[in-house]
Design a protein around this motif. Structure first.
Motif, short mmCIF file in Angstrom:
data_model
loop_
_atom_site.label_atom_id
_atom_site.label_comp_id
_atom_site.label_asym_id
_atom_site.label_seq_id
_atom_site.Cartn_x
_atom_site.Cartn_y
_atom_site.Cartn_z
N VAL A 41 0.75 -1.07 -0.04
CA VAL A 41 -0.15 -0.03 0.12
C VAL A 41 0.94 1.22 -0.12
O VAL A 41 0.64 2.10 -0.79
N PHE A 42 1.76 1.28 0.85
CA PHE A 42 2.59 2.50 1.03
C PHE A 42 3.55 2.52 -0.33
O PHE A 42 3.83 3.95 -0.52
N SER A 43 4.03 1.67 -0.87
CA SER A 43 5.03 1.92 -2.06
C SER A 43 3.96 2.36 -3.16
O SER A 43 4.54 3.25 -3.97
N HIS A 44 2.83 1.89 -3.28
CA HIS A 44 1.99 2.27 -4.29
C HIS A 44 1.49 3.63 -4.09
O HIS A 44 1.53 4.34 -5.26
N ALA A 45 1.14 4.08 -2.81
CA ALA A 45 0.62 5.25 -2.45
C ALA A 45 1.78 6.38 -2.89
O ALA A 45 1.37 7.72 -3.52
N PHE A 46 3.02 6.21 -2.31
CA PHE A 46 4.21 7.11 -2.74
C PHE A 46 4.37 7.18 -4.18
O PHE A 46 4.53 8.55 -4.63
N ALA A 47 4.09 6.18 -5.10
CA ALA A 47 4.42 6.22 -6.46
C ALA A 47 3.23 6.92 -7.20
O ALA A 47 3.59 8.05 -7.88
N GLU A 48 2.28 7.08 -6.76
CA GLU A 48 1.00 7.58 -7.02
C GLU A 48 1.24 9.11 -6.67
O GLU A 48 1.07 10.25 -7.62
N GLU A 49 1.65 9.72 -5.37
CA GLU A 49 1.86 10.88 -5.00
C GLU A 49 3.09 11.53 -5.83
O GLU A 49 2.92 12.73 -5.99
#
Length: 189
Positions: A22-30
């Motif tokens: 979740v956090f690697s995914h969200a970081f890439a989105e942001e």
């Protein structure tokens, strides 16, 4: 009793894996997608702000979960709220943001953006860092030391791992200090 402990251990491993994803995914989105959405979609600022608020709340909740003993009612409540927000986040992205981005960009540009997003995801932090900015350049600059810290935390255990994590935490803390101070100041205002 022994079977229950194994289930608890398995549950903690699954939670750890989900947090990392979740956090690697969200970081890439942001870092990669949302700046493009803000530039390319008419109401991109409003759409990404909503998702960033969800990401921030998820960050805060998971940090709290990590500090509570497994199986406690408060931890369970916070995990339930975090997973509810993750589901809402997925719906917002799939139903609102990504279709709007597809309307604004051609297929070749979307594929290039996807490749950049994947590279960012593979090198992103894997744990929540609530005091880090949600937007570039702050999140991108701090992502490098935080990713090293998180990945050493994920891979290493025992005294050596603790020493490496402390070193990474110290380095990340130095870089994050101005952002932490600014966030505290904004909360007071």
């Amino acid at each position: 009793m022994g079977n229950r402990i194994v289930q608890g251990d398995q549950r903690e491993r699954v939670l750890k894996e989900i947090v990392q994803l979740v956090f690697s995914h969200a970081f890439a989105e942001e870092t990669v997608l949302w700046p493009v959405v803000r530039r390319s979609v008419a109401d991109g600022e409003e759409l990404t702000s909503r998702v960033e608020e969800e990401h921030q709340e998820i960050n805060d909740l998971i940090v709290e979960v990590e500090h509570l003993p497994p199986g406690t009612p408060m931890r369970e409540e916070k995990m339930e709220r975090a997973f509810s927000l993750i589901c809402q986040d997925v719906r917002d992205e799939e139903d609102l943001l990504l279709p709007r981005l597809q309307e604004a960009m051609d297929a070749a540009r979307l594929r290039r953006l996807g490749a950049v997003w994947e590279a960012a995801r593979l090198t992103a932090p894997t744990h929540p860092h609530p005091v880090i900015p949600r937007r570039p350049p702050g999140n991108a600059v701090l992502g490098v030391p935080l990713s090293g810290y998180d990945r050493s935390r994920d891979l290493l255990g025992g005294p050596l791992g603790q020493g490496v994590r402390k070193l990474w935490a110290w380095a990340a803390g130095l870089l994050a200090a101005p952002f932490t101070a600014a966030r505290r100041l904004r909360k007071r205002l």
